[in-house]
Design an enzyme around this catalytic site. Structure first.
Site, mmCIF file in Angstrom:
data_model
loop_
_atom_site.group_PDB
_atom_site.id
_atom_site.type_symbol
_atom_site.label_atom_id
_atom_site.label_comp_id
_atom_site.label_asym_id
_atom_site.label_seq_id
_atom_site.Cartn_x
_atom_site.Cartn_y
_atom_site.Cartn_z
ATOM 1 N N LYS A 282 0.844 -1.195 0.000
ATOM 2 C CA LYS A 282 0.000 0.000 0.000
ATOM 3 C C LYS A 282 0.879 1.246 0.000
ATOM 4 O O LYS A 282 1.879 1.312 0.708
ATOM 5 C CB LYS A 282 -0.902 0.016 1.232
ATOM 6 C CG LYS A 282 -2.080 -0.927 1.167
ATOM 7 C CD LYS A 282 -2.982 -0.750 2.365
ATOM 8 C CE LYS A 282 -4.198 -1.655 2.278
ATOM 9 N NZ LYS A 282 -5.082 -1.506 3.457
ATOM 10 N N GLU A 368 -19.489 -9.062 8.504
ATOM 11 C CA GLU A 368 -20.571 -8.421 9.237
ATOM 12 C C GLU A 368 -21.561 -9.427 9.813
ATOM 13 O O GLU A 368 -22.064 -9.250 10.931
ATOM 14 C CB GLU A 368 -21.306 -7.436 8.315
ATOM 15 C CG GLU A 368 -20.475 -6.238 7.892
ATOM 16 C CD GLU A 368 -19.634 -6.492 6.643
ATOM 17 O OE1 GLU A 368 -18.963 -5.555 6.185
ATOM 18 O OE2 GLU A 368 -19.666 -7.636 6.131
ATOM 19 N N ARG A 396 -25.739 -6.010 5.405
ATOM 20 C CA ARG A 396 -25.178 -7.309 5.030
ATOM 21 C C ARG A 396 -25.446 -8.372 6.100
ATOM 22 O O ARG A 396 -25.195 -9.546 5.868
ATOM 23 C CB ARG A 396 -23.678 -7.171 4.806
ATOM 24 C CG ARG A 396 -23.295 -6.003 3.920
ATOM 25 C CD ARG A 396 -21.842 -6.018 3.548
ATOM 26 N NE ARG A 396 -21.618 -6.891 2.415
ATOM 27 C CZ ARG A 396 -20.422 -7.227 1.938
ATOM 28 N NH1 ARG A 396 -19.342 -6.805 2.545
ATOM 29 N NH2 ARG A 396 -20.302 -8.009 0.901
#
Length: 620
Positions: A282, A368, A396
């Site tokens: 990243k 989730e 979700r």
């Protein structure tokens, strides 16, 4: 963009132009693309670290595969700015995440190269598999590619898709973009060679030939299988992905085009499900983002030569920060409290809680559904779970919310961040539906604080209940009403009159109380701060209905099934007939842009509320 600054990039208007470049030119293109990306995002704000990390992978994919004929599905979509730049949207990057401009995520309506709209994680493998099987059914020859990050691979949906794909016998390539580790240079060169060998036709054909010969000699066949497994163990790590039926290749350096391109070219010639493991960093190429990829995950505008600079003047605390402080304070008071997040520690304001209470902090990954049922299990044993989750992500886990929490009436607190419109992230992240989908569930309650002070107080009230309660609050700051230091709550299920006026009663749910108050000044209307969408303060409602000619409801949520609908239901149940004007979000997906502008466009600022009331009740 000047051609002098980006001589190669300025020539690439679509992937066909990119495919005409030589291998040596591709390296220069990647360098220019990274520089353009940094310059562009620093002017608009947006996701930076993840996009800097996928420059070479994006170049390699569009070079090797015939996009858009070959389908590429980008999981989540945080990392698709290089993809947008290379697919004809370079000159529009200055409009990124702005009203009427480019979306920050893949969007089918925006480009034929955005084959699938994403923004929520872990959907790419399912979508790419569907595309691959559709191509097979239609007799079309094309590759379908899912690019998924290591974080998104933690979600159950990704493994459900792998389980299906491994037996589907179709040309599907799953690329795991692993940016949580690095490859040391000595190992990287060896991995490059071995990964190419493992992906090449020589290895595949030799293996298949050996299988055909040795199948007739069972003892030798078993020996050969064991030898192959041992050999592959020396070449690549033994992985569970092979158990799913994929041919695993890697890991390879995701920033090395001389590794990526030959490997992808070899994979393109293979049949069946393939799994390529690439390792990226990243923030690659921008030292400040490499050193702190979290800070540069989604920065606002900044000077790349300087980096992110703290604001010179004190900022109002955000609702997220108010929640984070409340969580720590309540945890100090009650040892039963635990905090749960589905991979949103920073976004949900839980960094300090994690630091102070590491044994009571649970990050379950991008999962989730698991987060909600996990909380239910904790609550069964007398623990007091607080689930910090974005409104859009609770969608979700709706079955778990109903079946595992509400049906068992377990005292779980849901801190619903990013309720209402979220601005630059757009429709995929808008918390427009939580009032409607929470209030219809038995045993559930839902609080709508009007400002930062009420947010802290209503979180306390929610925590004190013996049944599930959600508290919804928006992104960013509100009216700037400073929270009180203590942990005093507010009366459960009760609102208050904030302004006494004539004829019209405006019932505000949440932070739109303040534009409602401003509108009421021009209308001389009464304003009630309702605070709770469920239970609704019917006593206050009926009192206002008895003393006013009309009711106006205001909410930053979907009108259909929302708090205004609850008001209409309550009036109807009581046999009270009053005209009701429901103001809120329409039956439409609202795209990205400045939040204040978006609210104004929906008529949810002070001027819009006053205008709507006058139009409906002309004599007002």
């Amino acid at each position: 963009m000047t051609t002098n600054s980006y001589p190669l990039l300025s020539r690439v208007n679509d992937p066909a132009d990119l495919r005409r470049l030589s291998r040596a030119e591709l390296g220069q293109l990647a360098t220019e693309l990274r520089a353009f990306l940094l310059d562009s995002v620093s002017k608009t704000g947006g996701h930076l670290s993840s996009n800097l990390g996928t420059v070479e992978l994006t170049v390699a994919l569009h070079h090797v595969f015939n996009t858009p004929h070959d389908r590429v599905v980008w999981d989540v979509g945080h990392q698709t700015y290089p993809h947008k730049i290379l697919t004809g949207r370079r000159e529009r990057m200055h409009t990124l995440r702005q009203l009427g401009g480019l979306s920050g995520f893949p969007q089918r309506a925006e480009s034929i190269y955005d084959t699938f709209g994403t923004a929520h994680s872990s959907t790419s493998i399912s979508a790419a598999l569907g595309m691959a099987l559709a191509a097979r059914q239609r007799g079309e020859s094309r590759y379908s590619i899912a690019v998924i990050g290591d974080g998104a691979m933690t979600a159950g949906m990704a493994f459900e898709a792998l389980n299906n794909a491994g037996v589907a016998d179709t040309n599907l390539l799953v690329i795991l973009n692993d940016n949580d580790m690095s490859i040391s240079p000595p190992v990287g060169a060896l991995n490059r060679y071995l990964a190419q060998l493992m992906s090449g036709q020589f290895y595949a054909k030799a293996r298949d030939m050996g299988k055909n010969v040795l199948k007739n000699a069972p003892p030798l066949w078993e020996l050969a299988k064991r030898l192959e497994q041992q050999a592959k163990g020396m070449v690549v790590p033994a992985t569970l992905f092979e158990k799913f039926g994929f041919n695993y290749i890697g890991p390879i350096d995701g920033h090395d085009l001389d590794s990526l391109i030959p490997t992808l070219e070899n994979i393109k010639e293979l049949k069946g499900p393939q799994f390529l493991h690439v390792v990226t960093k990243k923030g690659q190429g921008y030292k400040l983002a490499e050193a702190d990829p979290v800070a540069y995950h989604g920065p606002g505008k900044f000077d790349p030569s300087v980096g992110l600079v703290p604001p010179s003047t004190p900022q109002k605390p955000t609702f997220t920060q108010v929640f984070g402080q409340w969580l720590c304070d309540m945890a100090e008071k009650d040892q039963r409290l635990v905090g749960i997040t589905p991979a949103m520690r920073e976004g949900s304001g839980m960094v300090e809680f994690h630091r102070r209470f590491p044994g009571r902090y649970y990050d379950v990954g991008i999962a989730e559904q698991h987060a909600v049922t996990f909380a239910a299990g904790l609550a069964c044993e007398g623990v007091k779970p607080v689930v910090a989750i974005y409104s859009t992500f609770l969608q979700r886990a709706y079955d778990q919310l109903i079946h595992d929490v509400a049906l068992q009436n377990l005292p779980v607190v849901f801190a619903l961040d990013r309720a209402g419109l979220v601005g630059a992230d757009g429709a995929t992240h808008a918390g427009a539906y939580d009032i409607a989908f929470v209030r219809c569930i038995p045993n559930m309650s839902l609080a709508c604080p009007a400002d930062e002070r009420e947010c802290r107080q209503l979180l306390t009230t929610a925590y004190e209940q013996d049944h599930p309660v959600a508290v919804r609050y928006p992104r960013g700051s509100g009216a700037g009403v400073a929270p009180l230091a203590g942990l005093e709550g507010l009366p459960f299920g009760k609102g208050e009159v904030r302004r006494q006026g004539q004829r019209i009663a405006i019932l505000a749910f949440g932070t739109l109380l303040y534009p409602a108050l401003a509108a009421a000044e021009t209308l001389d209307a009464t304003v009630a701060n309702m605070r709770w969408a469920k239970p609704l303060d019917t006593e206050l409602l009926l009192s206002l209905a008895a003393t006013h000619e009309a009711i106006v409801t205001v909410e930053e949520g979907a009108i259909m099934g929302g708090a205004g609908s609850a008001v209409c239901e309550a009036l109807n149940a009581a046999g009270v007939t009053r005209p009701v004007l429901q103001l809120g979000l329409p039956d439409a997906f609202i795209e990205h842009g400045d939040p204040a502008k978006l609210l104004a466009l929906q008529g949810l600022d002070a001027e819009g509320i006053a205008r709507a009331v006058r139009q409906r009740f002309a004599q007002a």
